[in-house]
Design an enzyme around this catalytic site. Structure first.
Site, mmCIF file in Angstrom:
data_model
loop_
_atom_site.group_PDB
_atom_site.id
_atom_site.type_symbol
_atom_site.label_atom_id
_atom_site.label_comp_id
_atom_site.label_asym_id
_atom_site.label_seq_id
_atom_site.Cartn_x
_atom_site.Cartn_y
_atom_site.Cartn_z
ATOM 1 N N HIS A 145 0.846 -1.192 0.000
ATOM 2 C CA HIS A 145 0.000 0.000 0.000
ATOM 3 C C HIS A 145 0.881 1.240 0.000
ATOM 4 O O HIS A 145 1.763 1.389 0.849
ATOM 5 C CB HIS A 145 -0.931 -0.008 1.210
ATOM 6 C CG HIS A 145 -1.989 -1.063 1.145
ATOM 7 N ND1 HIS A 145 -2.429 -1.766 2.246
ATOM 8 C CD2 HIS A 145 -2.704 -1.537 0.081
ATOM 9 C CE1 HIS A 145 -3.369 -2.623 1.869
ATOM 10 N NE2 HIS A 145 -3.542 -2.507 0.570
ATOM 11 N N GLU A 180 1.797 3.678 3.139
ATOM 12 C CA GLU A 180 2.349 3.095 4.365
ATOM 13 C C GLU A 180 3.884 3.178 4.348
ATOM 14 O O GLU A 180 4.581 2.169 4.264
ATOM 15 C CB GLU A 180 1.835 1.667 4.519
ATOM 16 C CG GLU A 180 0.316 1.634 4.660
ATOM 17 C CD GLU A 180 -0.295 0.235 4.595
ATOM 18 O OE1 GLU A 180 0.461 -0.753 4.600
ATOM 19 O OE2 GLU A 180 -1.537 0.143 4.526
ATOM 20 N N ARG A 197 -3.466 4.919 -1.732
ATOM 21 C CA ARG A 197 -3.307 3.534 -1.269
ATOM 22 C C ARG A 197 -2.996 2.554 -2.385
ATOM 23 O O ARG A 197 -2.167 1.658 -2.237
ATOM 24 C CB ARG A 197 -4.614 3.117 -0.572
ATOM 25 C CG ARG A 197 -4.756 1.635 -0.240
ATOM 26 C CD ARG A 197 -6.149 1.385 0.327
ATOM 27 N NE ARG A 197 -6.470 -0.026 0.506
ATOM 28 C CZ ARG A 197 -6.339 -0.688 1.650
ATOM 29 N NH1 ARG A 197 -5.847 -0.077 2.709
ATOM 30 N NH2 ARG A 197 -6.684 -1.963 1.731
ATOM 31 N N HIS A 241 2.947 -3.985 6.826
ATOM 32 C CA HIS A 241 1.945 -2.953 6.574
ATOM 33 C C HIS A 241 1.925 -1.983 7.754
ATOM 34 O O HIS A 241 2.648 -2.140 8.721
ATOM 35 C CB HIS A 241 0.563 -3.591 6.414
ATOM 36 C CG HIS A 241 0.378 -4.382 5.160
ATOM 37 N ND1 HIS A 241 -0.406 -3.966 4.111
ATOM 38 C CD2 HIS A 241 0.884 -5.586 4.781
ATOM 39 C CE1 HIS A 241 -0.391 -4.864 3.143
ATOM 40 N NE2 HIS A 241 0.395 -5.865 3.530
ATOM 41 N N GLU A 253 1.312 -5.281 11.125
ATOM 42 C CA GLU A 253 0.820 -3.908 11.065
ATOM 43 C C GLU A 253 1.688 -3.105 12.028
ATOM 44 O O GLU A 253 1.590 -3.258 13.245
ATOM 45 C CB GLU A 253 -0.658 -3.836 11.474
ATOM 46 C CG GLU A 253 -1.609 -4.559 10.535
ATOM 47 C CD GLU A 253 -1.863 -3.821 9.228
ATOM 48 O OE1 GLU A 253 -1.348 -2.675 9.080
ATOM 49 O OE2 GLU A 253 -2.561 -4.371 8.360
#
Length: 353
Positions: free
Chosen positions: A112, A115, A174, A244, A315
């Protein structure tokens, strides 16, 4: 100005209407964005401080070239294809070269575009060789390199990442930058484009949505290149890790269904061990099984279904204060805590080969 709604109500012009109190999270979003890009090349690529800033795609390409030259005994750059806009897609192979074929661990970043902390980690991971392995002789890393090759892809979504740098007003973009058919909207969510329950509930077939799954599985050349590489190396790749942001979690399959995977309790134990490792920074990570929101077409689910038993999504920081605009001063601690967790996973994989 980015604000967070809290609570409250009041009367407006004699009519009862909702009103809210707000807490300012970021008073100057544009200023924060500018600070993240201003020091792109201020530090030498050979310095540890280099990894405390975000870097443009152009600079990342230069960095890869230089790293491969400096550490030719450990690093190799592999071309695996090109993007929709014809930018090269590179994977770094980190290896203590030997005659025999070794098991491998794959790490990718930047699926993405917005990020940015994700590619920062994929630079940091081989970059720490300059201090922890080459200079200080980190015994854990030395052992891991004896038994594993690491395939590291610093940026999967190269077109989208470049777009967030060249168009500051699109810093929170994104998707990819592809166009399909006569659609007026650009881009596909690459993490909905893998062939894992593709375009099921939790993805969208509408081109303008953030979670657009694409016209068919692997429609994005970047996704196809990654999938082809992993398929060609599935016999040696023992772990798949994708980075991510944000929310500070360690996730594992499945995201496309509420059903638990065959190795659920085992995966849960390892994810818990990985997230516990980062507590050395007093920064709390959670683990999730099997999903938060349904997200079909994800790379970790696809890798697991391919036969890569150890498949995880990280994440990274934070939990929402800065979100995708994580300040540069948080890059180093984020990378170090994620690196500790990755090493923990790799050690476990090694013990269970």
């Amino acid at each position: 100005m980015l604000q967070e709604k809290l609570f409250g109500n009041t009367h407006l012009l004699g009519v009862c209407a909702p009103s809210f109190l707000f807490r300012v999270l970021m008073g100057d979003v544009q200023g924060l964005i500018e600070k993240q890009t201003i020091n792109d090349t201020v530090n030498p690529r050979s310095s540890s401080s280099y990894y405390e800033n975000y870097h443009s795609l152009r600079e990342i390409y230069f960095w890869m070239e230089e790293m491969v030259k400096i550490h030719s005994d450990l690093l190799q750059k592999i071309y695996i294809g090109s993007s929709y806009e014809k930018r090269p897609l590179y994977v770094l192979k980190l290896s203590r070269r030997q005659e025999k074929v070794k098991s491998a661990i794959w790490i990718d970043c930047g699926i993405h575009a917005r990020e940015w902390i994700s590619p920062a980690f994929c630079l940091c991971f081989p970059g720490v060789l300059q201090t922890t392995y080459l200079r200080e002789r980190d015994q854990t890393m030395s052992t891991l390199l004896e038994h594993f090759d690491f395939y590291i892809m610093p940026v999967v979504n190269v077109d989208g990442y470049e777009y967030t740098w060249s168009h500051p007003s699109k810093r929170l973009w994104r998707k990819s930058r592809s166009s399909h058919g006569n659609s007026k909207c650009i881009g596909t969510d690459m993490n909905r484009n893998f062939d894992a329950q593709w375009c099921g509930e939790g993805a969208s077939s509408y081109e303008c949505h953030e979670i657009y799954c694409g016209p068919y599985p692997e429609s994005e050349p970047e996704v196809k290149a990654v999938a082809r590489f992993l398929r060609n190396h599935k016999d040696i790749i023992k772990a798949y890790i994708t980075m991510h942001s944000y929310s500070q979690m360690v996730l594992f399959p499945y995201s496309y269904t509420t059903n638990k995977i065959m190795f659920c309790s085992f995966q849960e134990s390892l994810a818990n061990k990985a997230k516990t490792t980062v507590l050395v920074s007093a920064n709390c990570y959670l683990f999730s099984l099997p999903y938060i929101d349904l997200a079909p077409g994800g790379s970790d689910d696809w890798a697991y279904d391919l036969g890569i038993k150890y498949s995880f999504t990280f994440e990274l920081r934070d939990t929402g204060t800065y979100g995708f605009l994580l300040p540069p001063q948080q890059i180093k601690p984020t990378c170090l805590e994620a690196l500790a967790a990755v090493k923990e996973i790799a050690k476990h994989v090694l013990q269970n080969l």
